[in-house]
Design an enzyme around this catalytic site. Structure first.
Site: not given
Ligand code: FAD
Length: 443
Positions: A38, A42, A281
């Site tokens: 988690s 980014c 993804d």
């Protein structure tokens, strides 16, 4: 009901949290082969570049937190080796002990993410060559910088991650060169927008070579050689040429892939096999403008897909509405944002394209700090509907981008933008905002 989720970063944990909120009784188990869960991938380029960002801030939650808060069992260091979709079982290896065991599920969610693409470059396995994909890979780069104090760096690839890395290495005092095989930096932007980004890099002493490939990385001389015979100093090399969906597990189990190579899912995030879902993804998406399948591996999308799957598997009726491929990136003093189709992509998709260029101040010009926003909007000539927007500027890009995203999402025609009741005061905008000017051109 026993829900098993594979992968525990953005998508997997979103599935689990939503499923638990909907259903207090389900058993929810996540298997994760790495140790970190988690976390904010980014933030990794900034973790490398900025000393004030600590590891724990990127990854504030551990399995104990999920256990206490959500009664979710997360097993880190556990790799799922194979699936038996008929028996509804999976084989799992405890990577610490080597023990392999079987587990069974009622519902399975694949949140296996993506892997960095490894380009065909000689010498890419050397110790000073890195990828940036997870916290461990960022730690390796950070440690290398601290220990070896590299003075020069080459970043291979100029997508948004490559450019964020380039900027952050440059902030660390390195002379950085970006080498891009395609003819422009940020290849997902149209040419004239990309040129402005290249200029910004060069103004900050980042060398840029486009239409050029790194062929050899030489660990002895700490240089790279390109296909144009150029030799560049490279105490450190970061390979950032894109990602590919992690689909091996799904593929071996007979789950269908979509045209993009990611796992095909329907609007409920269900795969070709009932009871098995895929999110984030590893999953294919589609453009909400016209339903064209696409692969846009973004954290924002992974979280959304995860929440939807978590709802569906616990009896909810949420559905995924598709993406615009919205992205925003900071490149030194510039913010660069993009959503929907570019002119190039829209033409390729056979749209009769109308292009609107617009250069306006982001805020009242007499107000200190005012600067230009370069906006390029693309519309469908036939319907006048907005198809996409690219924006570059120093301030106020994010606000305009999100207005355009909202407008496109709700099917706005370009002229509609001229009628938006947008906020105005001198520090924030102009009386007619740049978004409104864009609409006025076709109103
Ligand atoms: P992942 O994060 O890839 O997680 C998948 C997990 O599954 C992995 O931890 C993997 O170990 C585990 N796994 C895979 N196979 C198995 C198996 N067989 N058994 C057990 N575990 C398995 N997105 C944005 O929207 N905005 C940004 O600014 C942005 N910046 C980024 C910067 C960087 C440097 C990077 C790398 C990515 C960035 N992204 C950004 C993209 C975003 O981080 C990803 O879209 C997001 O992490 C996807 O989440 P995920 O859970 O689908 O996949």
């Amino acid at each position: 009901m026993r829900i098993i989720i594979i992968g525990s970063v953005a998508a997997g944990t979103s599935v689990a949290a939503k499923a638990r909120r909907n259903n207090l009784d389900a058993e929810i188990v996540i298997y994760e082969k790495d140790q970190d869960i988690s976390y904010s991938a980014c933030g990794l380029p900034y973790y490398i570049g900025e000393d004030y960002i600590e590891r724990g801030q990127l990854s504030p939650r551990d399995p104990l937190w999920f256990k206490k808060r959500f009664a979710i069992d997360i097993f880190t260091g556990h790799e799922v080796l194979s699936l038996d979709v008929k028996e509804q079982t999976l084989q799992v290896e405890n990577l610490q002990t080597g023990a392999v065991f079987s587990d069974e599920y009622d519902v399975l969610v694949l949140a296996t993410g993506a892997n960095a693409v490894s380009p065909p470059i000689e010498g890419k396995d050397a110790d000073h060559v890195f990828y940036l994909r997870n916290i461990v890979s960022a730690d390796k780069i950070k440690t290398y910088i601290q220990d070896k104090k590299p003075k020069t760096a080459v970043v291979v690839g100029s997508g948004f991650i490559g450019l964020e890395v380039a900027e952050n290495l440059s902030r660390k005092g390195m002379n950085v060169t970006v080498v891009e095989a395609l003819p422009k930096v940020m290849p997902s932007y149209d040419d004239e927008m990309s040129i402005r980004i290249k200029q910004e890099l060069q103004e900050h002493q980042v060398q840029v070579f486009t239409d050029e490939r790194v062929q050899v990385i030489d660990a002895l001389t700490k240089t790279v050689r390109t296909d144009r015979g150029r030799i560049l100093p490279a105490d450190l090399v970061v390979l950032s040429v894109g990602v590919k969906p992690a689909v091996e597990l799904a593929q071996k189990a007979g789950i269908k892939l979509g045209v993009t190579g990611a796992i095909a899912v329907d609007a409920r995030m269900e795969t070709s096999i009932a009871g098995i879902y895929a999110v984030g993804d590893c999953a294919e998406s589609y453009l909400l403008i016209d339903g064209t399948p696409c692969y846009r591996p973004m954290g924002s999308t992974a979280n959304k897909m995860g929440r939807i799957a978590g709802d569906v598997i616990t009896g909810g009726d949420l559905t995924f509405r598709g993406v615009l491929g919205t992205g925003i990136v900071q490149v030194f003093d510039l913010s660069c944002g993009q959503t929907g189709y570019t002119e190039t992509a829209a033409k390729k998709a056979s749209y009769d394209v109308e292009v609107i260029h617009n250069i306006k101040p982001n805020q009242t010009e007499y107000f200190a700090g005012s600067s230009e926003l370069i906006i390029k909007a693309v519309a469908d000539r036939k319907t006048q509907k907005l198809l996409g927007v690219q924006i570059i500027g120093k301030k106020g890009v994010d606000k305009r981008l999100d207005v355009f995203v909202t407008a496109i999402t709700f099917g706005a025609k370009v002229g509609d933008l001229a009628h938006l009741d947008l906020a105005y005061a001198p520090p924030f905008a102009t009386t007619k905002d740049p978004v409104i000017y864009t609409g006025m051109i076709l109103d």
